[in-house]
Scaffold this active site. Structure first.
Site, mmCIF file in Angstrom:
data_model
loop_
_atom_site.group_PDB
_atom_site.id
_atom_site.type_symbol
_atom_site.label_atom_id
_atom_site.label_comp_id
_atom_site.label_asym_id
_atom_site.label_seq_id
_atom_site.Cartn_x
_atom_site.Cartn_y
_atom_site.Cartn_z
ATOM 1 N N CYS A 162 0.836 -1.213 0.000
ATOM 2 C CA CYS A 162 0.000 0.000 0.000
ATOM 3 C C CYS A 162 0.866 1.257 0.000
ATOM 4 C CB CYS A 162 -0.897 0.038 1.231
ATOM 5 S SG CYS A 162 -2.104 -1.274 1.272
ATOM 6 N N ASP B 125 -20.815 12.561 -14.783
ATOM 7 C CA ASP B 125 -22.244 12.296 -14.557
ATOM 8 C C ASP B 125 -22.480 11.447 -13.304
ATOM 9 O OD1 ASP B 125 -21.173 9.907 -15.406
ATOM 10 O OD2 ASP B 125 -22.484 9.660 -17.150
HETATM 11 C C1 BEZ Z 1 0.550 -4.686 1.814
HETATM 12 O O1 BEZ Z 1 0.075 -3.575 1.553
HETATM 13 O O2 BEZ Z 1 1.725 -4.904 1.728
HETATM 14 C C2 BEZ Z 1 -0.380 -5.819 2.184
HETATM 15 C C3 BEZ Z 1 -1.522 -5.572 2.922
HETATM 16 C C4 BEZ Z 1 -2.344 -6.636 3.266
HETATM 17 C C5 BEZ Z 1 -2.012 -7.917 2.874
HETATM 18 C C6 BEZ Z 1 -0.891 -8.147 2.117
HETATM 19 C C7 BEZ Z 1 -0.052 -7.083 1.774
#
Ligand code: BEZ
Length: 221
Positions: A46, A138
């Site tokens: 992330c 929209d």
């Molecule tokens: C990550 O962002 O690295 C991750 C988050 C949840 C599960 C696996 C990877």
């Protein structure tokens, strides 16, 4: 992603975010929007995704697309995580250039069908999958992508797809495999040759195929 289909009006949800409480349609205004979800704050994949999103945020802005992320932690966690994100991003911005929705009770993740039953937190609760929703001016959903938590997304691909969505919203064309802005596009099958000739002043070229059917029609938009 049960419930929400392409062409549906995207829910006008209310949520707490790093820029305060928002009503989604008001946040979008007359812009395009992209909402992308994350399993959890302070997680490795992330963080790389948000760092990349920050770096390419000007490209979304150029296309008139408002960005908003979502993760299932609190606004305070999001603010702290954003500092890590910006420390590893090669963005020139000082702060994360888009808000993050705090979905700490998972209400929105449930409403939008974003939970990944295979990925759970330490309490055994499901985490959010990596969803992408593109919403048109929209307020209708134009695209949805669903990746598992273990696979990071490609933001160049999102920009490429948005270029296609914006072009095909304006012109009766479709974009072929690996198409990029500036490449030739294809005339949609529902247009007759006569209609295509009238609509595309740059001309239409047809690739011959063994079937003899004239369906591979290209034009420069
Ligand atoms: C990550 O962002 O690295 C991750 C988050 C949840 C599960 C696996 C990877």
């Amino acid at each position: 992603m049960p419930g929400l289909l392409l062409g549906d009006v995207f829910p006008n949800f209310e949520a707490d975010t790093t820029i305060g409480r928002i009503k989604f349609h008001d946040f979008l205004g007359s812009s395009w929007g992209v909402l992308f979800s994350h399993p959890k704050d302070f997680t490795p994949v992330c963080t790389t995704e948000l760092a990349c999103a920050a770096k390419v945020s000007d490209e979304f802005k150029k296309r008139g697309v408002k960005m908003i992320a979502l993760s299932i932690d609190s606004v305070e966690d999001h603010h702290n995580w954003s500092k890590d994100v910006m420390a590893v991003s090669s963005s020139t911005a000082k702060t994360l250039p888009f808000p993050i929705i705090a979905d700490h009770n998972r209400a929105l993740s449930i409403e939008l069908g974003m939970l990944d039953p295979d990925e759970r937190d330490s309490d055994g609760l499901p985490l959010t999958a990596r969803c992408v929703f593109v919403i048109g001016p929209d307020k209708k959903m134009k695209l949805s992508i669903l990746y598992p938590a273990t696979t990071g997304r490609n933001f160049d691909e999102l920009l490429r797809v948005i270029d296609s969505l914006q072009l095909t919203a304006q012109k009766k064309v479709a974009t072929p495999v690996d198409w990029k802005l500036g490449d030739k596009v294809m005339v949609i099958p529902s247009l007759s040759d006569a209609e295509a000739a009238a609509l595309f002043p740059n001309g239409v070229t047809t690739k011959e195929v063994p079937s003899g059917k004239n369906y591979l029609r290209y034009t420069q938009p």
